[in-house]
Design an enzyme around this catalytic site. Structure first.
Site, PDB file in Angstrom:
ATOM      1  CG  ASP A 142      24.969   0.988  83.682  1.00 47.00           C
ATOM      2  OD1 ASP A 142      25.700   0.633  84.721  1.00 47.00           O
ATOM      3  OD2 ASP A 142      25.648   0.992  82.364  1.00 47.00           O
ATOM      4  N   GLY A 192      30.009   8.391  76.559  1.00 48.97           N
ATOM      5  CA  GLY A 192      31.348   7.567  76.628  1.00 48.97           C
ATOM      6  C   GLY A 192      32.275   8.022  77.772  1.00 48.97           C
ATOM      7  CB  ALA A 193      32.114  10.014  80.482  1.00 52.34           C
ATOM      8  N   GLY A 194      31.369   6.731  80.967  1.00 50.75           N
ATOM      9  CA  GLY A 194      31.177   5.803  82.147  1.00 50.75           C
ATOM     10  C   GLY A 194      30.018   6.087  82.928  1.00 50.75           C
ATOM     11  CG  LEU A 195      29.484   9.763  84.085  1.00 49.96           C
ATOM     12  CD1 LEU A 195      29.379  11.269  84.185  1.00 49.96           C
ATOM     13  CD2 LEU A 195      29.660   9.207  85.463  1.00 49.96           C
ATOM     14  CB  SER A 196      25.103   4.986  82.776  1.00 48.50           C
ATOM     15  OG  SER A 196      25.742   3.952  83.110  1.00 48.50           O
ATOM     16  CD  GLU A 224      23.512  -0.430  76.508  1.00 50.23           C
ATOM     17  OE1 GLU A 224      22.501   0.168  76.848  1.00 50.23           O
ATOM     18  OE2 GLU A 224      24.631  -0.016  76.047  1.00 50.23           O
ATOM     19  CG  ASP A 251      26.154  -5.361  86.082  1.00 51.46           C
ATOM     20  OD1 ASP A 251      27.055  -5.755  85.562  1.00 51.46           O
ATOM     21  OD2 ASP A 251      25.576  -4.362  85.398  1.00 51.46           O
TER      22      ASP A 251
HETATM   23  C1  GLA Z   1      28.802  -0.984  82.092  1.00 48.99           C
HETATM   24  C2  GLA Z   1      27.554  -1.940  81.898  1.00 48.99           C
HETATM   25  C3  GLA Z   1      26.997  -2.536  83.501  1.00 48.99           C
HETATM   26  C4  GLA Z   1      28.139  -2.953  84.257  1.00 48.99           C
HETATM   27  C5  GLA Z   1      29.399  -2.040  84.223  1.00 48.99           C
HETATM   28  C6  GLA Z   1      30.554  -2.618  84.919  1.00 48.99           C
HETATM   29  O1  GLA Z   1      28.471   0.011  82.696  1.00 48.99           O
HETATM   30  O2  GLA Z   1      26.557  -1.233  81.212  1.00 48.99           O
HETATM   31  O3  GLA Z   1      26.146  -3.249  83.392  1.00 48.99           O
HETATM   32  O4  GLA Z   1      28.516  -4.122  83.940  1.00 48.99           O
HETATM   33  O5  GLA Z   1      29.490  -1.306  83.005  1.00 48.99           O
HETATM   34  O6  GLA Z   1      30.213  -2.503  86.255  1.00 48.99           O
END
Ligand code: GLA
Length: 389
Positions: free
Chosen positions: A174, A124-128, A162, A39
């Site tokens: 995200d 912190g699980a990558g789900l934003s 952010e 992104d």
């Molecule tokens: C995080 C960042 C996003 C993107 C992803 C990786 O979630 O917030 O902007 O860069 O990593 O794709």
């Protein structure tokens, strides 16, 4: 689960502030099917909002005080809008302060508010969860104070928050997915122009299964910002040799290969991943369009290999989960999802086989790492919105 979340948020609001909230908002987390770490490299991504949310109970108040309660963390924060807003120690508060700072900078007619929030998005699980927090606050204030912001502005304000208050130079994926999500639709987002198209998330006989490694990341310290610096350096070198290149989108693998020595091993690997990933997303979108799930799965798994070996943002736990998943004939593709360094893997699984996959991998994961795996069977849901009973 959503009902309970809403109830507990409202009830805590009533206890804390002795009045009823004026409005309730839900802001979702996201998944990303393919297009990782591109992104911020002008690529395309394929995310979707999911049925895990932060719930906000909001009411205006008469002054300039903002009284904020983080229910799950059992913490609170209070500030005066007339004071200078700066990043503070309390990390969760920074996502909110960053948004308020942006709104103030834009000179918008903002006033005090009382707010409680609670979440079903794991941190912190990558789900934003952070994007959901930023966008939820932006969206709610836009509604209750009629600020006239577009959805795109809300997403961009979240991203800037952010950058400035959390110190993570993230891309737009995200925040965009959280605000623009639609039920049962994935978003094909052009991260360069923010043009986007929705595609029906019809995976027919397949489902998307998330396996949470429970390895928590924090992108401030994870290496996320370093990756961004590396690719920026790489792109500058490529452009100095190929003036026709403006973004990574204009780069070919051949160009990157031709500069292998000049770029040096690390930067070459990062750039090569980006160029390949941009191409892979295009192919994956075509595969979704013609319901070719074998092809989609193949691209997802190839993405993982690139993220692990070239971009180096995976970790042993996630590599293990992906490796074990791909041993199952019912798993068509698997990869780490999100920023990496922990978090979840996303798996394309033949419907009806999810539990069997979860059972075996859970046992193997526990045995190997001593960690109890957390699976999530998520649904694709609508983006940030006001909740109406
Ligand atoms: C995080 C960042 C996003 C993107 C992803 C990786 O979630 O917030 O902007 O860069 O990593 O794709």
């Amino acid at each position: 689960m959503k009902k309970k979340l809403i109830q507990r948020t409202i009830s805590h609001f009533e206890t804390c502030f002795g009045k009823q909230p004026q409005a309730i908002f839900l802001s979702p987390g996201r998944i990303n099917i393919i297009g990782e770490h591109i992104d911020y490299n002008d690529g395309f991504v394929l995310p979707a909002a999911i049925n895990k949310y932060i719930c906000f109970a909001f009411a205006k108040n008469q002054g300039t005080q903002c009284r904020i309660q983080a229910l799950d963390l059992k913490q609170s924060h209070q500030l005066d809008l007339n004071d200078t807003l700066e990043p503070i120690e309390k990390m969760w508060a920074n996502y909110i302060l960053g948004v308020l700072h942006q709104l103030k900078e834009k000179g918008l007619p903002l006033n005090g508010f009382d707010m409680v929030f609670s979440s079903t998005i794991p941190i912190g699980a990558g789900l934003s969860s952070s994007a959901a927090l930023e966008c939820g606050v932006g969206y709610a204030l836009n509604e209750i104070y009629t600020l006239g912001l577009s959805k795109e502005s809300i997403a961009l304000i979240g991203q800037k928050a952010e950058h400035t208050f959390a110190g993570v130079n993230c891309g737009i994926m995200d925040q965009f997915a959280s605000v623009f999500g639609k039920k049962n639709q994935v978003i094909e987002l052009d991260c360069n122009t923010l043009e986007h198209q929705y595609h029906k998330a019809d995976f027919s006989n397949h489902s998307l299964l998330l396996l949470d490694s429970r390895v928590k990341h924090a992108h401030l310290t994870s290496g996320y910002n370093t990756r961004r610096e590396e690719v920026e350096k790489g792109l500058a070198i490529i452009r100095s040799h190929y003036p026709q290149v403006s973004t990574f989108r204009d780069c070919t693998s051949q160009m990157v290969f031709s500069l292998k020595e000049t770029l040096g091993e690390t930067i070459f690997n990062r750039c090569h991943f980006v160029v390949k990933e941009i191409q892979r997303v295009k192919k994956a979108v075509q595969a979704v369009a013609v319901s070719d799930f074998n092809a989609l799965g193949k691209w997802m798994s190839e993405t993982h290999q690139g993220l692990a070996e070239e971009y180096e943002v995976s970790c042993p736990e996630i590599d293990f989960l992906v490796h074990q998943a791909l041993k199952h004939p019912s798993v068509l593709g698997a990869r780490m999802m999100g920023g990496g360094f922990g978090g979840c893997s996303i798996n394309l699984v033949t419907k009806g086989h999810e539990d069997q996959v979860i059972d075996t991998i859970s046992k193997e994961y526990l045995q190997h790492f001593g960690i109890a795996l957390q699976p999530y069977k998520v649904k694709i849901a609508k983006g940030t919105s006001r909740y109406k009973k």
